[in-house]
Structures are given as C-alpha cells and as structure tokens.
Design an enzyme around this catalytic site. Sequence first.
Site, PDB file in Angstrom:
ATOM      1  N   CYS A  16      87.992  66.851  19.466  1.00 55.16           N
ATOM      2  CA  CYS A  16      86.303  66.845  19.066  1.00 55.16           C
ATOM      3  C   CYS A  16      85.935  68.348  19.398  1.00 55.16           C
ATOM      4  CB  CYS A  16      85.359  65.733  19.651  1.00 55.16           C
ATOM      5  SG  CYS A  16      85.846  64.351  19.301  1.00 55.16           S
ATOM      6  N   ARG A  48      80.025  61.437  12.520  1.00 54.15           N
ATOM      7  CA  ARG A  48      80.095  62.349  11.448  1.00 54.15           C
ATOM      8  C   ARG A  48      80.309  61.799  10.157  1.00 54.15           C
ATOM      9  NH1 ARG A  48      84.315  64.772   8.212  1.00 54.15           N
ATOM     10  NH2 ARG A  48      83.466  66.607   7.018  1.00 54.15           N
ATOM     11  N   ARG A  49      81.097  61.054  10.254  1.00 51.46           N
ATOM     12  CA  ARG A  49      81.646  60.433   9.100  1.00 51.46           C
ATOM     13  C   ARG A  49      80.724  59.081   8.512  1.00 51.46           C
ATOM     14  NH1 ARG A  49      87.128  61.335   8.068  1.00 51.46           N
ATOM     15  NH2 ARG A  49      87.204  59.555   6.389  1.00 51.46           N
ATOM     16  N   ARG A  51      84.891  74.155  14.073  1.00 56.44           N
ATOM     17  CA  ARG A  51      85.100  73.942  12.656  1.00 56.44           C
ATOM     18  C   ARG A  51      83.875  73.611  11.645  1.00 56.44           C
ATOM     19  NH1 ARG A  51      89.424  70.066   9.251  1.00 56.44           N
ATOM     20  NH2 ARG A  51      88.439  70.389   7.215  1.00 56.44           N
ATOM     21  N   GLU A  89      82.330  61.239  18.208  1.00 52.25           N
ATOM     22  CA  GLU A  89      81.844  62.328  17.472  1.00 52.25           C
ATOM     23  C   GLU A  89      82.510  62.199  16.162  1.00 52.25           C
ATOM     24  OE1 GLU A  89      82.775  63.950  21.831  1.00 52.25           O
ATOM     25  OE2 GLU A  89      83.260  62.338  20.374  1.00 52.25           O
TER      26      GLU A  89
END
Length: 485
Positions: free
Chosen positions: A282, A84-85, A288, A80
């Site tokens: 995660c 995202r990165r 967040r 995950e």
Amino acid sequence: MWTADEIAKLCYERFHELPRRGKPEPGREWTLLAAVVKLTQHVNTGKVEKEVVSLGTGTKCIGHTAMSSNGDVLNDSHAEVIARRGCIRYLTQELNRAVCGQHSLVFCQADQQGKWRLQPGVSFLFFTSHTPCGDASIIPMTNSQSQPCPPVRPVKPPEGTDEGIDRGGNLKRKAKEPSDGRNIKLPRLEEQETEEKKPKNRGDTKQPESSTSNTDESEDPPQSDVAETPAESPQVPDVHRTGAKCVPGGPADLLHPGAGYHSAGALRVKPGRGEPTLSLSCSDKLARWGVLGFQGALLSHYLRDALYFGAVVVGKCPYSREVMRRAVVTRCSHVSDLPAGFLLCPPALLQSGLEFPCSQAQTELQHQAGQGRISPCGAAISWCNVTEQPLDVTANGYKHGVTKKALGTAKARSLLCKVELFHSFLSLVSATDPSLLPNSLRGKELHSYWDYKQASQSYQQAWQQLRDQAFPLWPRSDRGLLLFH
C-alpha cells in the site's frame, strides 16, 4: 476548517453505521480501515462539508496462482485498495450523471472535447487507520504493536469438506478454538503468529529514522492537527517489521538485527497465503497515486486532469512522518516530463490521535480468555456512496457467503473486481452521446479491458515516466490476465 481528528471520527462513525456482516468478531478479530473523504468548500461562506464517499476494511491478498484471466477475482483486499476501488465506483456514477445531463456534485465540463473536471471547491483526502504496509511501516519501534499485514500460512482443509467462500475457501481454523456462534459466516482462517511482538536485539546501536516531527508546518494546512509522538530515546534498538517482501531483482532486506533488518525505500509485494502475491504494498500504491492520480487509466479518458489526494491522514498507531514522507512522496519527487494533466502532487501528511476501535491493539485489550487466538478478520468490507448496491463484502477475492458451486458466475463476483469495474465503465461509454466522447475513445477498435487501458495514452505516458525514473522494478501486469471483455 477541519482537523485530522475530525476526519478519523467521521470515518469511524461511517464504519459503525454499517451492518454487522463482515465486521471482526469483538475481542478476537481485528482489521484495518481506510476511506476516501470528499471535501466541498463553499466559496461564499468558506464552510467545508466533509463526506465519506468510499470506505474499506481488510488485510488479505490472494496468491498469484489464484488470479483469474476473467478479471472476476479481487486480488488485493487491503483496506487502502478496497477504499480506492470503491471510490472508482463512486466517480464512475458521478461521471455517468454528468454525461447524461444530470447535476453532478463532483464534475463539471472542462474546456476540452469530452473532458470533465472537478467542481470548484471539491477535493479529496485519504484516511487510513494504520500506517500503510510496506516502506511506510518500517519505522522506529517504541512499543509492542505489530505490523499491519502479517504473513499467513496455508492450512489444509479436511478431506471432502465443502466449506463456502464465506468460511475461507480452503482455509479453516483449528477445531479446538471455541466459538460463540455469532459470526459463523465469517471466513475462518488460521494466521501465522507475528514475529515482531518485541524487539529481538536490544543491543543494536544504529540510529533509525527519526520519529514524527511537526517542524515543517508549510506543508500541512494550518487547520489540521498532527498528533505529537512522544520523544524517543537517542538510540532505538529495533524497527517495526513489514510482512511485505522486496520485489525480485532489486535490493533485498539485509536481515541484520534491530534497525538494520529492512532495506528502506524498496518496492515490496504483499505476503500471501503460503505463496507469493503480485500485489504491491500500500505504501507503493499511495506513491503511485501521488503521480498518476487515483482515478486509474479508464476514467482518465474522461478527465482533463488526474485526481490527487490533498492529504493522507493516518489514525493512532505506530507512525513516523519522516518515514511516511520517504515512502509516499520522496521516492517520486524527482519524476519529470509528465504529460499534460499530470503533475507531482504531494499530499499533506497528518496523524490523528484517535484509534480505530477494531484495531489490533484495541482487540487485544478487549480479548477475554476462551475466545481463541487473536487474528486478522478474513472478510473485507466495501461501502461507497452509490445508488445501487453500495455495500460489498468479500472473502478470498469473492463475494462473502457464496458457495463453491457459484464460483465462475456473476453471483460470486465482488463489485470491485476488474471485470465489474470495466463493465461499469463500458456503461458510462454507452451513456455518452457520440458527439461528446473523448478523443481517446473515437475511431478505434477497442474490445478488451487491456485495449481500453492502453488507449488512455496520457495516463500510459505518465506511468512510463514513473517507471523509468522512480520504479523500474515495478512488476508489469501479465497481459494474459487483462484480455477479458
């Protein structure tokens, strides 16, 4: 318009098209997959184009003592986080195109100085092949599948060895395990056996969280399918365990038999190789991103509004929609007084009926005698839709295949590590005409990664509200690890 199965199939196909390097050894190694999918709805036709813009695999984290003050180590390699990165790389490229006057398929100018917004009809969703580790994975147990991020133990290397990072750094598989020689460059790791293969106490009478329900249709797009979960017996004796541990200073796991083993709703850190990590689970990170957006502090300088996932799709695996909602949505649902550009944006929660071919369950089905013990793959793969170096394969926080002599040099860095993403952002700033710079980057002496993150004031204000109201125990980053240039 689109279904959860269509999204899963699209992501699995993109993975299948990638080169062999870093993929699990069939029948012996398993991994998890996550992806960011861009959706483009055409106003005239209503047709929705689906494109995987970032994909990641991985199950590992480094311990806190392995973290670097130079920002050149990839701390968290769960799928995950990798996905995202990689998406940050993609968004940075698209912003670079926009500020240079080229056409971007993602961004157009907003009505504020130096700010950009999404093109009309563009949105993003998140896919993960397995329930995220941490709070979302504490669900009623209905079969023998184990947790998504099992803890691992350290193994001392033989004296005098100089195994490359591609072989797991200082970790080495037992010599007695046979190998067919097909993947000698994969990191060789020895994993701790999971403890949750079967419930240990069938006599527990506590009623756990209920299983997946499709009664709340108003929260999901009508075109999306949520896989049905078979009806459960009135009393479930156990819950799936997570290797993620409660953060210090808060509620601890009760460790009671069966359904009372874990404390629900707690922030958790991921397990590491014999030592604690500083990486939040995660589940916590998805929660967040649901408040702060997934663009991060740096790109927030350029964006009028935070970017949110419109849906989170989970592949076929142990799953509870109610528990997923608690972990990703409910824990933050009371946060208020967010600055302009930020809002509570709960995603639709969907499940596909398609299983990832490299999942633990599928690997167990493919396993043959003589292949050695089944274990998580030590490598992490990142692919994103960028023009330069779209593929990045890592192990133990460094680029896959490098030797120890290269450690500390640019050759050893993952393209997803903090310093590489920071340098990409600085290139974006340099490419921006000074008259078009966002106000938050004007007239300030900014040098370090920390400086640029702190200068993103709206993002930091939103983060403070989230801390104060929902996650006061979220560990604060060590400033000494963020002062690199």
